[in-house]
Design an enzyme around this catalytic site. Structure first.
Site, mmCIF file in Angstrom:
data_model
loop_
_atom_site.group_PDB
_atom_site.id
_atom_site.type_symbol
_atom_site.label_atom_id
_atom_site.label_comp_id
_atom_site.label_asym_id
_atom_site.label_seq_id
_atom_site.Cartn_x
_atom_site.Cartn_y
_atom_site.Cartn_z
ATOM 1 N N ASN A 107 0.842 -1.197 0.000
ATOM 2 C CA ASN A 107 0.000 0.000 0.000
ATOM 3 C C ASN A 107 0.879 1.249 0.000
ATOM 4 O O ASN A 107 1.951 1.271 0.596
ATOM 5 C CB ASN A 107 -0.872 0.014 1.263
ATOM 6 C CG ASN A 107 -1.782 1.221 1.334
ATOM 7 O OD1 ASN A 107 -2.431 1.591 0.351
ATOM 8 N ND2 ASN A 107 -1.848 1.864 2.501
ATOM 9 N N HIS A 109 0.881 5.137 1.157
ATOM 10 C CA HIS A 109 0.143 6.018 2.075
ATOM 11 C C HIS A 109 0.821 7.387 2.156
ATOM 12 O O HIS A 109 2.036 7.465 2.319
ATOM 13 C CB HIS A 109 0.072 5.381 3.473
ATOM 14 C CG HIS A 109 -0.722 6.208 4.422
ATOM 15 N ND1 HIS A 109 -2.109 6.266 4.374
ATOM 16 C CD2 HIS A 109 -0.341 7.052 5.407
ATOM 17 C CE1 HIS A 109 -2.526 7.107 5.302
ATOM 18 N NE2 HIS A 109 -1.483 7.599 5.939
ATOM 19 N N SER A 136 4.729 6.748 2.690
ATOM 20 C CA SER A 136 5.179 5.435 3.163
ATOM 21 C C SER A 136 4.658 4.365 2.223
ATOM 22 O O SER A 136 3.539 4.467 1.713
ATOM 23 C CB SER A 136 4.630 5.153 4.564
ATOM 24 O OG SER A 136 5.033 6.151 5.470
ATOM 25 N N ASP A 145 -3.128 0.931 7.770
ATOM 26 C CA ASP A 145 -1.853 1.628 7.519
ATOM 27 C C ASP A 145 -0.762 1.249 8.522
ATOM 28 O O ASP A 145 0.050 2.094 8.913
ATOM 29 C CB ASP A 145 -2.068 3.159 7.533
ATOM 30 C CG ASP A 145 -3.058 3.597 6.465
ATOM 31 O OD1 ASP A 145 -3.087 2.959 5.393
ATOM 32 O OD2 ASP A 145 -3.818 4.551 6.704
#
Ligand code: GAR
Length: 216
Positions: A107, A109, A136, A145
């Site tokens: 992911n 972020h 990130s 997250d």
């Protein structure tokens, strides 16, 4: 050639950066499919511009989150991806799907995690008068997250910057760092082992994760 599936919800500028890096052979992989939970995502238009197959799995059409996630999981299974990239995918994913793909789902972020998980990260940076901000990239876990961190990109924030300025600069560094990390994963230089990120042939400069500062 590694098979990459990109999940989006909106504009898809990161999707486009990934596709362009694949075309330029800066990523040793190929985007084989794009999935959006939002039928109106502009990223779907970007995908079609590059002749990349896409599918909408609209979370609003499911009566529960688990039904949506089961459908997403089933479709991902049919694609047998090597890597699943959440690039502006704005749904929280639960334990079943995240554990199934734990070593192949990453992911992006827009904050320096663990600071500011969730939404409105740029607004929080401005509110708190932070002088550093960044992005990130992490493996996905069921905790929002909070999965194992792979890389962070840093920028300095000056006093007079507006929200629009910050968003623009954050996008620029996302478009650099995300393709770079994806390429390293495709080359098996970054992988997850026992929930710990491992690096091969990458100089971490005495840091635990990849850290890059940008003057952009
Ligand atoms: C990116 O800035 C990404 O970091 C953020 O959404 C934007 C998508 O832009 N992701 C999140 O906030 C995830 N929680 P894009 O659609 O132009 O790639």
């Amino acid at each position: 050639m590694k098979k990459i599936v990109v999940l989006i919800s909106g504009s898809g500028s990161n999707l486009e950066a990934i596709i362009e890096s694949c075309t330029a052979k800066k990523i040793n992989g190929k985007v084989i499919h794009v999935i959006s939970n939002n039928p109106d995502a502009f990223g779907l238009i970007r995908a079609s511009k590059f002749n990349i197959a896409s599918k909408v799995i609209d979370h609003k059409k499911f009566s529960s989150r688990i039904d949506f996630e089961n459908s997403l999981e089933e479709f991902l299974d049919t694609l047998s991806p090597d890597l699943i990239v959440l690039a502006g995918f704005m749904r929280i994913l639960g334990t079943k799907i995240t554990s199934k793909f734990s070593n192949k789902m990453i992911n992006l972020h827009p904050s320096l995690l663990p600071v500011y998980p969730g939404l409105h990260t740029h607004e929080k940076v401005l509110e708190n008068k932070d002088t550093r901000h960044g992005i990130s990239i992490h493996y996905v876990s069921s905790e929002l997250d909070a999965g194992p961190l792979i890389a962070q990109g840093f920028i300095d924030i000056s006093k007079d910057e507006t929200l629009e300025d910050i968003i623009k600069r954050i996008h620029k560094i996302e478009h650099l760092l995300l393709p770079e990390v994806i390429n390293e994963i495709c080359n098996e230089n970054i992988y997850l082992d026992n929930n710990e990120v491992k690096y091969r042939n990458i100089n971490l400069h005495n840091q635990k994760i990849i850290k890059r500062s940008y003057e952009i």
